[in-house]
Design a protein around this motif. Structure first.
Motif, PDB file in Angstrom:
ATOM      1  N   GLN A  63       3.792  10.522 -16.332  1.00  0.00           N
ATOM      2  CA  GLN A  63       3.987  10.254 -14.905  1.00  0.00           C
ATOM      3  C   GLN A  63       3.652   8.796 -14.647  1.00  0.00           C
ATOM      4  N   ASP A  64       4.547   8.105 -13.939  1.00  0.00           N
ATOM      5  CA  ASP A  64       4.449   6.663 -13.798  1.00  0.00           C
ATOM      6  C   ASP A  64       4.827   6.247 -12.389  1.00  0.00           C
ATOM      7  N   ALA A  65       4.124   5.278 -11.846  1.00  0.00           N
ATOM      8  CA  ALA A  65       4.483   4.715 -10.538  1.00  0.00           C
ATOM      9  C   ALA A  65       4.267   3.219 -10.586  1.00  0.00           C
ATOM     10  N   ALA A  66       5.187   2.455  -9.999  1.00  0.00           N
ATOM     11  CA  ALA A  66       5.098   1.000 -10.023  1.00  0.00           C
ATOM     12  C   ALA A  66       5.536   0.422  -8.688  1.00  0.00           C
ATOM     13  N   ALA A  67       4.963  -0.729  -8.348  1.00  0.00           N
ATOM     14  CA  ALA A  67       5.290  -1.412  -7.098  1.00  0.00           C
ATOM     15  C   ALA A  67       5.676  -2.856  -7.391  1.00  0.00           C
ATOM     16  N   ALA A  68       6.635  -3.363  -6.615  1.00  0.00           N
ATOM     17  CA  ALA A  68       7.037  -4.770  -6.692  1.00  0.00           C
ATOM     18  C   ALA A  68       6.863  -5.362  -5.299  1.00  0.00           C
ATOM     19  N   ILE A  69       5.948  -6.319  -5.194  1.00  0.00           N
ATOM     20  CA  ILE A  69       5.643  -6.926  -3.898  1.00  0.00           C
ATOM     21  C   ILE A  69       6.014  -8.408  -3.925  1.00  0.00           C
ATOM     22  N   THR A  70       6.991  -8.796  -3.129  1.00  0.00           N
ATOM     23  CA  THR A  70       7.358 -10.203  -2.981  1.00  0.00           C
ATOM     24  C   THR A  70       7.291 -10.555  -1.499  1.00  0.00           C
ATOM     25  N   LYS A  71       7.537 -11.806  -1.173  1.00  0.00           N
ATOM     26  CA  LYS A  71       7.530 -12.214   0.229  1.00  0.00           C
ATOM     27  C   LYS A  71       8.675 -11.554   0.999  1.00  0.00           C
ATOM     28  N   ALA A  72       9.736 -11.242   0.291  1.00  0.00           N
ATOM     29  CA  ALA A  72      10.918 -10.687   0.956  1.00  0.00           C
ATOM     30  C   ALA A  72      10.993  -9.163   0.910  1.00  0.00           C
ATOM     31  N   THR A  73      10.479  -8.534  -0.155  1.00  0.00           N
ATOM     32  CA  THR A  73      10.633  -7.090  -0.319  1.00  0.00           C
ATOM     33  C   THR A  73       9.353  -6.429  -0.806  1.00  0.00           C
ATOM     34  N   ARG A  74       9.236  -5.147  -0.510  1.00  0.00           N
ATOM     35  CA  ARG A  74       8.143  -4.312  -1.004  1.00  0.00           C
ATOM     36  C   ARG A  74       8.762  -2.990  -1.431  1.00  0.00           C
ATOM     37  N   MET A  80      18.322   9.890  -7.892  1.00  0.00           N
ATOM     38  CA  MET A  80      17.855  11.200  -7.466  1.00  0.00           C
ATOM     39  C   MET A  80      17.115  11.141  -6.152  1.00  0.00           C
ATOM     40  N   SER A  81      16.916   9.916  -5.640  1.00  0.00           N
ATOM     41  CA  SER A  81      16.213   9.764  -4.365  1.00  0.00           C
ATOM     42  C   SER A  81      17.146  10.005  -3.220  1.00  0.00           C
ATOM     43  N   ASN A  82      16.608  10.414  -2.097  1.00  0.00           N
ATOM     44  CA  ASN A  82      17.426  10.595  -0.914  1.00  0.00           C
ATOM     45  C   ASN A  82      17.409   9.375  -0.026  1.00  0.00           C
ATOM     46  N   ARG A  83      16.907   8.302  -0.567  1.00  0.00           N
ATOM     47  CA  ARG A  83      16.909   7.031   0.162  1.00  0.00           C
ATOM     48  C   ARG A  83      17.512   5.976  -0.737  1.00  0.00           C
ATOM     49  N   THR A  84      18.269   5.114  -0.284  1.00  0.00           N
ATOM     50  CA  THR A  84      18.784   3.988  -1.061  1.00  0.00           C
ATOM     51  C   THR A  84      18.019   2.756  -0.688  1.00  0.00           C
ATOM     52  N   MET A  85      17.839   1.885  -1.654  1.00  0.00           N
ATOM     53  CA  MET A  85      17.041   0.679  -1.424  1.00  0.00           C
ATOM     54  C   MET A  85      17.867  -0.337  -0.650  1.00  0.00           C
ATOM     55  N   SER A  86      17.207  -1.027   0.227  1.00  0.00           N
ATOM     56  CA  SER A  86      17.867  -2.043   1.040  1.00  0.00           C
ATOM     57  C   SER A  86      18.243  -3.242   0.189  1.00  0.00           C
ATOM     58  N   ARG A  87      19.197  -4.059   0.717  1.00  0.00           N
ATOM     59  CA  ARG A  87      19.615  -5.258  -0.013  1.00  0.00           C
ATOM     60  C   ARG A  87      18.422  -6.171  -0.200  1.00  0.00           C
ATOM     61  N   MET A  88      18.283  -6.718  -1.399  1.00  0.00           N
ATOM     62  CA  MET A  88      17.137  -7.567  -1.694  1.00  0.00           C
ATOM     63  C   MET A  88      17.576  -9.011  -1.915  1.00  0.00           C
ATOM     64  N   LYS A  93      13.026   5.970  -6.238  1.00  0.00           N
ATOM     65  CA  LYS A  93      12.739   4.592  -5.871  1.00  0.00           C
ATOM     66  C   LYS A  93      12.901   4.475  -4.367  1.00  0.00           C
ATOM     67  N   GLY A  94      12.232   3.503  -3.778  1.00  0.00           N
ATOM     68  CA  GLY A  94      12.320   3.354  -2.333  1.00  0.00           C
ATOM     69  C   GLY A  94      11.562   2.142  -1.837  1.00  0.00           C
ATOM     70  N   ASN A  95      11.363   2.089  -0.539  1.00  0.00           N
ATOM     71  CA  ASN A  95      10.707   0.959   0.097  1.00  0.00           C
ATOM     72  C   ASN A  95       9.348   1.357   0.664  1.00  0.00           C
ATOM     73  N   PHE A  96       8.437   0.405   0.680  1.00  0.00           N
ATOM     74  CA  PHE A  96       7.117   0.617   1.259  1.00  0.00           C
ATOM     75  C   PHE A  96       7.251   0.975   2.741  1.00  0.00           C
ATOM     76  N   GLU A  97       6.273   1.716   3.223  1.00  0.00           N
ATOM     77  CA  GLU A  97       6.160   2.131   4.625  1.00  0.00           C
ATOM     78  C   GLU A  97       7.221   3.162   5.019  1.00  0.00           C
ATOM     79  N   PHE A 118       9.111   0.388  -4.555  1.00  0.00           N
ATOM     80  CA  PHE A 118       8.419   1.174  -5.578  1.00  0.00           C
ATOM     81  C   PHE A 118       9.438   1.928  -6.422  1.00  0.00           C
ATOM     82  N   GLU A 119       9.010   2.269  -7.628  1.00  0.00           N
ATOM     83  CA  GLU A 119       9.747   3.166  -8.504  1.00  0.00           C
ATOM     84  C   GLU A 119       8.745   4.123  -9.112  1.00  0.00           C
ATOM     85  N   ALA A 120       9.147   5.389  -9.335  1.00  0.00           N
ATOM     86  CA  ALA A 120       8.241   6.369  -9.893  1.00  0.00           C
ATOM     87  C   ALA A 120       9.021   7.403 -10.690  1.00  0.00           C
TER      88      ALA A 120
END
Length: 246
Positions: free
Chosen positions: A226-237, A1-9, A103-107, A239-241
């Motif tokens: 209502q829920d929000a979560a973040a996944a922070i790794t060295k390669a990716t940042r 449902m997001s208008n952004r797709t997540m980049s390759r991880m 879902k999407g990317n930080f920044e 979120f999902e909500a």
């Protein structure tokens, strides 16, 4: 449902996002307690419907909780639109459809407008970033707003924070819930917020309970998570909500 797709991880990034689905929203730090009180309304005998006069009185009673701005916008509507505005407020199906999953990317701020009908839209906004402080504090703010004729009626927001490095990592997750409600047909309250960090995942959540204030809305309460979560790794940042019905 997001208008952004997540980049390759990378493999680590995929594992991190997978962790979002399995991390239970256990209570780590009930930091904020119940969210701000919902807009107040006298609960004597529930009226059958909202009226223009009763809604104006409701807004005046809640002048500092969004009533002032709403009264100005409401007054600009034609009598026919004012009546239709109130019908939308007391329509249980509208609030039941007040949902979102993104879902999407930080920044990369996310802004999505979902029309419900020609008069009502649901607007979603997400911001996510990691601060350049000692703890590398992450912040995800997830907000969903119902607007009728462009007038914000109900906005439910959760903000999740957590440390991504240093000795505080996985120890200081917090969630803050905020409500803005000028829908006189329902009284909405927040349950205790829940927040937890585990590995690279930080999650926060809250439960909203809407109780009918007019007969037209129905007798039963409506409950949303209502829920929000973040996944922070060295390669990716990432979120999902989500905002969903129980």
């Amino acid at each position: 449902m997001s208008n952004r797709t997540m980049s390759r991880m990378t493999a680590a990034g995929v594992a991190a996002v997978a962790g979002l689905a399995v991390l239970a929203p256990a209570v780590a730090n009930a930091a904020a307690g119940p969210g701000p009180a919902a807009v107040t309304q006298s609960s004597v005998q529930q009226p059958a419907h909202l009226t223009v006069a009763s809604y104006k009185a409701y807004l005046k009673k809640n002048w500092k909780k969004g009533g002032r701005e709403t009264a100005v916008a409401f007054a600009k509507l034609t009598p026919a639109r004012q009546a239709q505005f109130l019908r939308h407020l007391e329509d249980r199906k509208v609030y039941a459809a007040f949902l979102k999953q993104v879902k999407g990317n930080f920044e990369l701020p996310l802004h999505v407008v979902d029309p419900y009908n020609k008069d009502v839209v649901f607007v979603t906004d997400v911001t996510a970033h990691v601060a350049k402080d000692k703890a590398g504090t992450l912040t995800v703010r997830f907000s969903v707003s119902e607007r009728v004729f462009g007038i914000p009626v109900t906005t439910e927001t959760i903000t999740v924070k957590g440390a991504t490095k240093g000795q505080d990592k996985s120890k200081k997750a917090v969630a803050i819930a905020k409500l803005q409600n000028v829908n006189a047909a329902v009284s909405i309250t927040a349950g205790p917020t829940r927040a937890a960090s585990k590995g690279v995942i930080t999650r926060g959540s809250v439960t909203w309970t809407a109780k009918p204030q007019v007969q037209a809305f129905g007798k039963k309460k409506l409950v949303k998570d209502q829920d929000a979560a973040a996944a922070i790794t060295k390669a990716t940042r990432t979120f999902e909500a989500s905002l969903s019905n129980e």
